[in-house]
Design an enzyme around this catalytic site. Structure first.
Site, PDB file in Angstrom:
ATOM      1  CG  ASP A  59      -2.418 153.598  97.544  1.00 23.70           C
ATOM      2  OD1 ASP A  59      -3.436 153.790  98.265  1.00 23.70           O
ATOM      3  OD2 ASP A  59      -2.408 153.096  96.610  1.00 23.70           O
ATOM      4  CB  SER A  60      -4.036 158.348 101.370  1.00 23.57           C
ATOM      5  OG  SER A  60      -4.211 157.361 102.469  1.00 23.57           O
ATOM      6  CG  ASP A  98      -3.565 150.409 100.936  1.00 27.11           C
ATOM      7  OD1 ASP A  98      -4.314 149.882 100.539  1.00 27.11           O
ATOM      8  OD2 ASP A  98      -3.612 152.000 101.040  1.00 27.11           O
ATOM      9  CE  LYS A 128      -7.691 149.904 101.510  1.00 22.28           C
ATOM     10  NZ  LYS A 128      -7.120 150.104 100.314  1.00 22.28           N
ATOM     11  CD  GLU A 130      -6.946 151.083  95.291  1.00 27.47           C
ATOM     12  OE1 GLU A 130      -7.241 151.388  93.688  1.00 27.47           O
ATOM     13  OE2 GLU A 130      -6.275 151.583  95.838  1.00 27.47           O
ATOM     14  CD  GLU A 197     -11.894 156.055  98.333  1.00 28.33           C
ATOM     15  OE1 GLU A 197     -11.036 154.954  98.238  1.00 28.33           O
ATOM     16  OE2 GLU A 197     -11.182 157.043  98.037  1.00 28.33           O
TER      17      GLU A 197
HETATM   18  O1  KIV Z   1      -4.906 154.793 100.433  1.00 25.06           O
HETATM   19  C1  KIV Z   1      -5.715 155.311 101.324  1.00 25.06           C
HETATM   20  O2  KIV Z   1      -5.427 155.517 102.423  1.00 25.06           O
HETATM   21  C2  KIV Z   1      -7.214 153.762 101.608  1.00 25.06           C
HETATM   22  C3  KIV Z   1      -8.499 154.161 102.165  1.00 25.06           C
HETATM   23  C4  KIV Z   1      -9.079 155.860 101.841  1.00 25.06           C
HETATM   24  C5  KIV Z   1      -9.094 153.575 102.562  1.00 25.06           C
HETATM   25  O3  KIV Z   1      -7.259 153.041 100.708  1.00 25.06           O
END
Ligand code: KIV
Length: 285
Positions: A59-60, A98, A128, A130, A197
């Site tokens: 989600d970056s 994510d 994924k 958090e 992280e």
């Molecule tokens: O969103 C993302 O790119 C991430 C990475 C920094 C692990 O969660």
């Protein structure tokens, strides 16, 4: 002597017939480091596919593709759109997408609805999340229903408003112990791997020793079981990047110079040149 080609260098891609699976990633605990990068589009996924084990549609993308101030504004639809593109571009790397902020925290049922939609619509192999210890119930619920889960502890960007920004985490014993507990809970609940992280090297090593699943470090430790970076950061697309990023290219300057040269060429009419033009022979009709 066998005439089989030897793969002596880890940087040389290994030919793979099918996509890497979650159990194969889990089996790398303590073994050959798991190579991970983020991707958000098909061409980038295609370039990296044979060189990485796992592609994360992180989600970056909210920040590095869409220009948002944080990942908090990213939606499920955005993740699905980019997840589909990455699946089209890749062939053998495992693809993880994510779950964005607000799509999984309310209940395990909400998480299942979001995760199953992501998997069904993109074809990706895992999601994924958090995760604090509160997420253990959700992780177990998803895994027992066929959804592999990668967890993410330490600096959790979706919680930046609670944490007070994107600062490295775990400076006090209390917070370090909390991060360790989060990782242990994620592993016990059935995560196949955990991203660690923005923590000290020492804490990342403690987490790596404490859990029986691969730790994937970002701003963590070389002793993690794998590493991940945000691809536009490592390609040098931005001037300012976190301290833990190593720039492997300078796309910012390369792009700026290319665009400047293009503008000059258009203005002095040297583009399009002879090589870029069509000349048709006269046709009968
Ligand atoms: O969103 C993302 O790119 C991430 C990475 C920094 C692990 O969660």
């Amino acid at each position: 002597m066998s005439a089989q080609p030897q793969n002596k260098s880890h940087s040389r891609p290994v030919k793979r017939a099918r996509r890497i699976t979650a159990p194969q990633i889990s089996a790398r605990k303590g073994g050959e480091p798991v190579v991970c990068l983020t991707a958000y589009d098909a061409p980038t996924a295609e370039i990296m596919d044979e060189h990485v084990d796992l592609i994360l549609v992180g989600d970056s993308l909210g920040m590095v593709v869409h220009g948002l101030p944080s990942t908090v504004g990213v939606t499920l639809d955005m993740m699905i759109l980019h997840g589909k593109a990455v699946m089209r571009g890749s062939r053998t790397a495992m693809v993880v997408v994510d779950l964005p902020f607000g799509s999984y925290e309310a209940s395990k049922e909400q998480a299942f609805a979001a995760a199953s939609r992501v998997m069904m619509e993109t074809g990706c192999q895992a999601v994924k999340i958090e995760s604090g210890t509160y997420a253990a119930e959700t992780i177990e619920y998803l895994v027992t229903r066929g959804i592999p889960v990668m967890s993410h502890v330490g600096l959790r960007p979706q919680s930046m408003h609670v944490l007070g920004g994107f600062k490295a985490r775990g400076r006090t014993t209390e917070i370090a112990d909390e991060i360790l507990a989060n990782a242990k809970a994620a592993a016990a609940a059935g995560s196949f791997a955990v991203v660690v992280e923005g923590v000290s090297e020492d804490l990342a090593n403690r987490v790596t020793r404490a859990v029986d699943i691969p730790t994937i470090g970002i701003g963590a430790s070389a002793q993690c079981d794998g590493q991940i970076l945000v691809t536009p950061d490592m390609l040098g697309q931005f001037q300012r990047v976190p301290r833990f990023v190593k720039k492997y290219a300078n796309q910012l300057d390369a792009t700026r110079e290319a665009v400047m040269q293009y503008a000059l060429d258009v203005k002095d009419r040297s583009f399009p040149g002879e090589d870029n033009l069509y000349h048709f022979k006269k046709a009968d009709s």
